[in-house]
Scaffold this motif. Sequence first.
Motif, short mmCIF file in Angstrom:
data_model
loop_
_atom_site.label_atom_id
_atom_site.label_comp_id
_atom_site.label_asym_id
_atom_site.label_seq_id
_atom_site.Cartn_x
_atom_site.Cartn_y
_atom_site.Cartn_z
N ALA A 1 0.83 -1.19 0.00
CA ALA A 1 0.00 0.00 0.00
C ALA A 1 0.86 1.24 0.00
O ALA A 1 1.94 1.26 0.58
CB ALA A 1 -0.90 0.02 1.25
N GLY A 2 0.36 2.28 -0.70
CA GLY A 2 1.04 3.56 -0.71
C GLY A 2 2.37 3.55 -1.41
O GLY A 2 3.24 4.34 -1.11
N VAL A 3 2.57 2.65 -2.39
CA VAL A 3 3.85 2.51 -3.07
C VAL A 3 3.69 2.88 -4.53
O VAL A 3 2.77 2.41 -5.20
CB VAL A 3 4.35 1.04 -2.96
N THR B 1 8.66 0.63 -6.99
CA THR B 1 9.86 1.36 -7.39
C THR B 1 10.80 1.48 -6.19
O THR B 1 10.36 1.80 -5.09
CB THR B 1 9.50 2.77 -7.90
N ARG B 2 12.07 1.22 -6.41
CA ARG B 2 13.07 1.34 -5.36
C ARG B 2 14.14 2.34 -5.81
O ARG B 2 14.56 2.35 -6.96
CB ARG B 2 13.72 -0.02 -5.08
N SER B 3 14.55 3.17 -4.88
CA SER B 3 15.58 4.16 -5.18
C SER B 3 16.45 4.37 -3.95
O SER B 3 15.97 4.25 -2.82
CB SER B 3 14.95 5.49 -5.60
N ASP C 1 12.55 -0.26 -12.91
CA ASP C 1 12.03 -0.57 -11.58
C ASP C 1 12.63 0.32 -10.49
O ASP C 1 12.42 0.07 -9.31
CB ASP C 1 12.29 -2.04 -11.23
N GLY C 2 13.38 1.36 -10.87
CA GLY C 2 13.91 2.24 -9.85
C GLY C 2 15.13 3.00 -10.31
O GLY C 2 15.41 3.13 -11.51
N GLY D 1 10.59 3.52 -2.79
CA GLY D 1 10.38 4.96 -2.85
C GLY D 1 10.52 5.49 -4.25
O GLY D 1 10.96 4.78 -5.16
N PRO D 2 10.13 6.75 -4.47
CA PRO D 2 10.16 7.34 -5.81
C PRO D 2 11.58 7.63 -6.27
O PRO D 2 12.54 7.62 -5.47
CB PRO D 2 9.37 8.64 -5.63
#
Length: 317
Positions: free
Chosen positions: A13-15, A24-26, A73-74, A195-196
């Motif tokens: 949720a909220g991703v 997404t991963r950063s 993906d990030g 995270g974005p």
Amino acid sequence: MTEQNERNEPQTAGVAQGEADGPTRSGFVTFVGRPNVGKSTLTNALVGEKIAITSEKPQTTRRAIRGILNRPDGQLVIVDTPGIHKPRTLLGERLNDLVEQVLGDVDVIGFCVPATEKIGPGDRRIAASLDGYARAKKVAIVTKTDAADKDQIIERLMEVDSLREDWAAVIPLSALTSEQLDVLSDEMLRLMPVGPRLYDEGIVTDESTEDRIAEMIREAALEGVRDELPHSIAVVIDDIAAREDSDLTDVYASIVVERDSQKAIIIGRKGARLRDVGAVARAGIEELLGTRVFLKLHVKVVKEWQRDPKQLGRLGF
């Protein structure tokens, strides 16, 4: 050799969703190791563009240079830093302080050792020092596998694996041939927090044009010099200006050294070496700027600038 971090578990949720399946991963990653183990070359290879200068001279990197690797993906923000070393000058102390600051802020630390050299006391000391950065995940990287045979690579993998028990992965690779680069980027992105993206797509570095040009000139000046001279070279951009009604850009820069004898070496007999430095640097600058370049280089002496706090400040350290 891989472990999953609790904070890296997929969230439902909220991703923000990337172009690929999953969240997404950063985050930030930096590579550590003795000087000249291939950290800058690895950074450039991952980013896909030369953003950090390279040289066989130790301690070539003097700033924290950020390169951005964009993935569906990030995003990985790779922070290239100076090699950890025993400082002999105030500049050396400040470079080590910079490395410590970066290590305390990143999400993943990649510990690099070359496949061609046995693990030594310096490697062990740096690996042990990673205890001080509990927040970051650690990945062991055996570099320069293109220059090593199979037995050397296996021996190095066993040596580096034994240095710590908390490696999230141990990966052999070659930045020159791109072998296993995708494995490394996959693993590092998996370890990043959800995270974005931190930078807009299309950006490969946040280095200023001035800084990149200065580094190109310094890289050219480093070639062929010996002894202490590499450590004594700094470059300052005095002016960059596009000519009116022309595709020519004027670049004026000063190469700073510490002694008159060093100035003579940089200039060379009848100015021959300085002309060579200018020719090599100009080619890279023209590619960066997309214009023809008139490059004017001046060599000046600033006595013992590596030990002078005021001069270090003026030179950006």
